[in-house]
Design a protein around this motif. Sequence first.
Motif, PDB file in Angstrom:
ATOM      1  N   GLU A 152      -1.478 -61.659 -23.250  1.00 20.05           N
ATOM      2  CA  GLU A 152      -1.311 -62.030 -21.855  1.00 20.05           C
ATOM      3  C   GLU A 152      -1.946 -60.950 -20.991  1.00 20.05           C
ATOM      4  O   GLU A 152      -1.968 -59.781 -21.361  1.00 20.05           O
ATOM      5  CB  GLU A 152       0.165 -62.169 -21.529  1.00 20.05           C
ATOM      6  N   PHE A 153      -2.455 -61.363 -19.851  1.00 16.69           N
ATOM      7  CA  PHE A 153      -3.116 -60.383 -18.988  1.00 16.69           C
ATOM      8  C   PHE A 153      -3.068 -60.857 -17.544  1.00 16.69           C
ATOM      9  O   PHE A 153      -2.708 -62.006 -17.280  1.00 16.69           O
ATOM     10  CB  PHE A 153      -4.566 -60.167 -19.437  1.00 16.69           C
ATOM     11  N   ALA A 154      -3.417 -59.983 -16.632  1.00 15.23           N
ATOM     12  CA  ALA A 154      -3.441 -60.307 -15.189  1.00 15.23           C
ATOM     13  C   ALA A 154      -2.132 -60.950 -14.756  1.00 15.23           C
ATOM     14  O   ALA A 154      -2.069 -62.115 -14.362  1.00 15.23           O
ATOM     15  CB  ALA A 154      -4.645 -61.193 -14.862  1.00 15.23           C
ATOM     16  N   HIS A 155      -1.062 -60.158 -14.837  1.00 18.43           N
ATOM     17  CA  HIS A 155       0.270 -60.704 -14.581  1.00 18.43           C
ATOM     18  C   HIS A 155       0.597 -60.862 -13.109  1.00 18.43           C
ATOM     19  O   HIS A 155       1.591 -61.472 -12.778  1.00 18.43           O
ATOM     20  CB  HIS A 155       1.336 -59.769 -15.174  1.00 18.43           C
ATOM     21  N   LEU A 162      -9.317 -59.200 -20.489  1.00 14.97           N
ATOM     22  CA  LEU A 162      -8.040 -59.272 -21.218  1.00 14.97           C
ATOM     23  C   LEU A 162      -7.244 -57.968 -21.103  1.00 14.97           C
ATOM     24  O   LEU A 162      -6.059 -57.931 -21.428  1.00 14.97           O
ATOM     25  CB  LEU A 162      -8.293 -59.595 -22.704  1.00 14.97           C
ATOM     26  N   LEU A 206      -6.813 -56.520 -18.219  1.00 12.75           N
ATOM     27  CA  LEU A 206      -6.250 -56.467 -16.860  1.00 12.75           C
ATOM     28  C   LEU A 206      -4.735 -56.349 -16.916  1.00 12.75           C
ATOM     29  O   LEU A 206      -4.061 -57.154 -17.564  1.00 12.75           O
ATOM     30  CB  LEU A 206      -6.635 -57.724 -16.073  1.00 12.75           C
ATOM     31  N   ASP A 207      -4.212 -55.366 -16.256  1.00 17.30           N
ATOM     32  CA  ASP A 207      -2.771 -55.078 -16.197  1.00 17.30           C
ATOM     33  C   ASP A 207      -2.189 -54.671 -17.553  1.00 17.30           C
ATOM     34  O   ASP A 207      -0.971 -54.568 -17.692  1.00 17.30           O
ATOM     35  CB  ASP A 207      -1.967 -56.277 -15.649  1.00 17.30           C
ATOM     36  N   ASN A 208      -3.015 -54.484 -18.556  1.00 10.58           N
ATOM     37  CA  ASN A 208      -2.503 -54.090 -19.872  1.00 10.58           C
ATOM     38  C   ASN A 208      -2.894 -52.673 -20.259  1.00 10.58           C
ATOM     39  O   ASN A 208      -2.405 -52.150 -21.259  1.00 10.58           O
ATOM     40  CB  ASN A 208      -3.026 -55.042 -20.959  1.00 10.58           C
TER      41      ASN A 208
END
Lengths: 411, 404
Positions: free
Chosen positions: A213-216, B22, B24-26
């Motif tokens: 999952e990404f860009a939450h 993928l 992003l934000d991780n």
Amino acid sequence: MIGWEMPPHNSGGLGTACAGMAQALTADGVNLQITLPYQADDYPSDLHIVSCSASSADGDHLYAPPFNAYTPAKKSSHRQHLPHPGSWMEDRVEEYAQKVLEFARKHQAEFDIVHAHDWMTMPAAILIKEELGKPYVAHIHSTEYDRSLSEDLTSYISQCELEGMRLSDKVLAVSYYTKRLLVTKYGIDPEKIDVVHNGVVKFLQNVATPAPEFAHHRPVVVFMGRLTMQKGPDYFLELAQKVLARRPDILFIVSGMGDMYQHLLLSTANKSLSANVLFSGFVRGGAQEAILKRADVFVMPSVSEPFGLVATEAAMLHTPVIASKNSGVVEILPDSPQFDFWDTDAMAQSVLQLINDPDYREQVVRNQFAHLEQNTWKKTARALEKIYRQVSPAAPKKKRSTGKKRTSKKD
Amino acid sequence: MPKVCFYFLLHQPYRLTDFSVLDLDNCDQYFANTTCDQNRDVFLKVADKSYRPMLALLLRLVETVPQFHFSFSCSGVFLEQAQTWAPDVIELLQKLAARPEQVEVLGENYYHSLSALYSPAEFARQVRLHSDAVEEILGVTPRIFRNTEMIYTNDVAAQVANLGFQGILTEGVDKILSNRQKTRVYRSNSDPAIPVLLKHAQLSDDIAFRFSQKSWVSWPLTADKYLRWLHDYHDEEIIGLFMDFETFGEHQWADTGIFEFFADFVHKAATDDHVDFVTPASQLCPSGDRQAWLAQLPVYDVPEPISWADAERDLSAWRSNDLQVDSLRQIYALEPQVLATHNSKIIDDWRRLQTSDHFYYMCTKYFSDGDVHAYFSAYNSPFEAYRRYCIVLADLTDRITTNH
């Protein structure tokens, strides 16, 4: 079946569609042998695949798949009827036709019908029919008209399509949209064309590694496809600009590669969208699934789209789809929002509604899913088997039979 | 006697890793990942080829040739990377800085950014950060300034003067000089005014770019030949030889003879009655009435930005296509939100993303300068540089929102 590409060596939806139907046909008991123009050690294990690679003769010249079949023909050196191949790709098609014919000669007692996909396989089907008298069906997934958006059909590729359909015993179109196009642009008799929709691809590869999952933190809108005029990526940028004027937090992801890539990056920067429109490059497998799954909205603004398999993949992952009216996929997703590809105002409205109204969104997702559940590859396989029997009465219903008759050549 | 003023720049950017959508934000590691650190690899390679041998040579020369003077500056991001990966390079720099009568350390902005053109307030902060780092690590306080890539306008000069510097270096651009000498000190067209020392492009590039070009009519360049060219200049003319430090050993490899040439030149020039070595401060900070001295200098009037890059000597290496224009606009637009987080990791990442190299890599003018750009690019294309930059920009935006 004369194939051109198979996952994981595919450059587009053709490989995915061929794998889906071949697996369903094989599972249903059809004795299916598939030729491919390259050698690989990772063919799908449930399929009977034969390499007709041109490299086997000299042994020192292995071409690496995938061979991109989606570049429009060059507009030079056309002849009156069957032009000579004009590119590396077209030479490969001619070589492949000879290799497939050799294979067909050796095994002519073992098959009744040839199933050919798109222009790259038509020269092979024509040769086999002419020499061995085997009937063939010409399955059209994508046409030169879709790719080039040009009425000029004199190129080698267009001629392969035209002759391939003219000499075939049956033409299969992946959608009514494509059937209309074959009738109006190629002048094919509508009676000769049957429509067979693709089945829906089930994502199974995520069992081992779940999609990350990404860009939450904000909504995500996705385009996925070749970055070429046919797919309308420039309309996606126009849409992004209009949506962002009203909801500046939304992230737009453009997935894919193609001849418009650099133009699209420059256009993104020119519209001052650099922090909101991101390019993933070409993705496959787990990354492709992760992006389609994460999308809050999937948009397919194609100028001309025979089917649009990727839209069904998005829908299967519970992502609402907005599709161009000029696409085949709206025939199996009738309740999804659909617009003219150029109507980015209406599309922007629809994107915002899907993002802002969870109930509406849920309803769209549910309806998509309900329609897709009816569109299995098994259903596609049954339709194909029926057509095989019409074309060649000699074709056994199921399983291999020994005492086959040669079918007579049709007019 | 003509005066020779050497200035060498030491800089390495933090290049972007292959940060994917993928991520992003991780993941908040923009400049390296667990399997690969391109920045460390590049730094160590250049340290071996250039920093270590050339710094050792410079140290030997200042120790053995009392007439030899030169100046240098290091970006803050260079100092950080040197401390992390090659502390011995820092030790060599310290030994040189410890001889202030011969070696001058110049000021610049910490992140090698274009902030002077986009945000004077941020520029001032980056200059202060740099001065602090130089004082702490090298033990000296810079008095003379050199902006990123010699980028200069009247407005930049005013900012630098207001920050307390005594002088500034920039490119001697012919169309601005219009037949005036580039070998004398000028006064900036700014309030407050500041003295300006100019680069002599031809003589600098003879060493920095042409030294190993076999097609060049003057190849091979020897110390005697170069010294003869300097004899053409009159007494009191100042010849600004400003170049990348990596000229020595990296742009011109050791096997071209660049180190031997430099050592030979320094020895011969030191005993030559016609040539003197000077540092910038010695020319820009005369004793006596400074205001009266400044007032009598001719004016170097630069309303539009100039730099030392490419044939154009303008900003086009960093700001000539939409990719560059918009990514620059976007990164500087984040300033108020970034600073409001008071989150030092976010602020540092934002500043590392301002480093001019990111925009240089996005340059698409692939004509006569294209080969130089390709040589210095961390990615295979300007479009890839932009693609990665945008993904990181989006991620940074999310981190600002969540202050994480």
